[in-house]
Write an enzyme that holds these catalytic residues in place. Structure first.
Site, short mmCIF file in Angstrom:
data_model
loop_
_atom_site.label_atom_id
_atom_site.label_comp_id
_atom_site.label_asym_id
_atom_site.label_seq_id
_atom_site.Cartn_x
_atom_site.Cartn_y
_atom_site.Cartn_z
CB CYS A 157 -0.93 0.00 1.21
SG CYS A 157 -2.02 1.44 1.29
CB CYS A 200 -0.68 2.42 3.95
SG CYS A 200 -2.32 1.86 3.45
CG ASP A 201 3.07 1.30 4.69
OD1 ASP A 201 2.64 1.83 5.73
OD2 ASP A 201 2.82 0.12 4.39
#
Length: 326
Positions: A142, A145-146
């Site tokens: 992701c 997300c990261d």
């Protein structure tokens, strides 16, 4: 509704999944005094449990880890009376007496007037032991997300479709260089996505390469990937600090056995909020969302599904329905 022998109990709401969608649905139905039963599958908490730092969920200015966020949500829903049980749902069928019959792997049959499916979608991975060992330590599926955690670093993205190029383009906001590793010498992605990627000076391509190993498990962090040229067999190492797998997601809907309508890739189709093609069956989170796949959007749809289920129960007169066991 009459309960047959072997049926444990009749529920008003059963929620499948304990990610942000399932737990938010549990919170709202619990506070509506529906005493929801939440069935937790093999991956408690969903994909958030493999996410290290979460900095884009409102209310946590200093950030929070994925497991911590899930633990706080669990504590909140159980405070209001939601029950969480661990089991694998093998089958859901419409019950002749009304509602649904849920069969679990431990031999139970649970009946419920409504079901909220929040089983999520699983990222597809390469299946490497090193990939699994470094999950959350530089390996991710992701970028949204990261990606922030790789400012000024080099990143490798595995894949050749739209998902891979979308991830790669997003990661250029943070990384100094993004190398897309693909097994072929042409991409499967749409032309417009290819044009954007080819025009971006931060994106490089490693063609005809198969990823053999993510380095370095012994250091407990990603330092590169070992690849093999599928045409020559020659092996080499591409240095990087982050490895993102972008070969797609698979919605966890197989257990439904075609009960409700899905799109060609298996995502549940919804209408008028979170309603599926089957009355009384609702969908929330990534299991019905191939586009956003964020914790906050999943939580929002969990709230919607809870309200939809509550209104369905009210319209069906379930509050006044009696239950007899045969």
């Amino acid at each position: 509704m009459r309960l047959s022998e072997g049926v444990d109990r009749l529920e008003k709401v059963v929620i499948l999944g304990t990610g942000p969608a399932g737990l938010t649905a549990a919170l709202y139905t619990a506070r509506a005094f529906l005493s929801p039963l939440v069935i937790e599958g093999p991956q408690a908490g969903g994909q958030l449990t493999i996410t290290t730092e979460v900095e884009n969920f409102p209310g946590f200015p200093e950030g929070i880890t994925g497991p911590e966020l899930i633990e706080k949500m669990r504590a909140q829903v159980t405070r209001f009376g939601a029950r969480i049980e661990t089991a694998i749902v093998e089958k859901i069928e419409k019950s002749p007496e009304g509602g649904f019959s849920i069969t679990t792997d431990d031999g139970r049959e649970i009946r419920s007037w409504t079901v909220i499916v929040a089983t999520g979608a699983s990222a597809k991975f390469l299946g490497l032991s090193s990939e699994k060992a470094l999950m959350g330590a530089g390996v991710s599926a992701c970028a949204t997300c990261d990606g922030f955690f790789f400012k000024g670093r080099e990143i490798v993205v595995a894949g050749g479709g739209d998902t891979a190029l979308e991830e790669a383009l997003f990661l250029t906001r943070f990384a100094s260089k993004v190398t897309v590793v693909h097994r072929r010498d042409t991409l499967r992605a749409s032309k417009i996505m290819q044009e954007k990627a080819f025009e971006n000076p931060k994106i490089a391509f490693a063609w005809n390469k198969e990823i053999l190993e993510v380095l370095d498990v012994s250091q407990g962090m990603v330092t590169g990937v070992r690849v093999r040229d599928v045409t020559t067999g020659a092996e080499s190492i591409i240095s990087c600090s982050g490895f993102f797998v972008a070969i797609g997601h698979r919605p966890n809907t197989d257990f439904l056995g075609g009960l409700a309508e899905t799109d060609p890739t298996g995502y549940l189709k919804t209408h008028s909020g979170t309603k599926t093609s089957v009355p009384g069956l609702f969908a929330a989170g990534d299991v019905a969302d191939p586009v956003y796949r964020q914790a906050i959007s999943a939580a929002g749809s969990g709230c919607m599904a809870a309200i939809d289920a509550e209104r369905y129960l009210e319209a069906s007169g379930v509050e006044k329905a009696g239950v007899e066991r045969t």
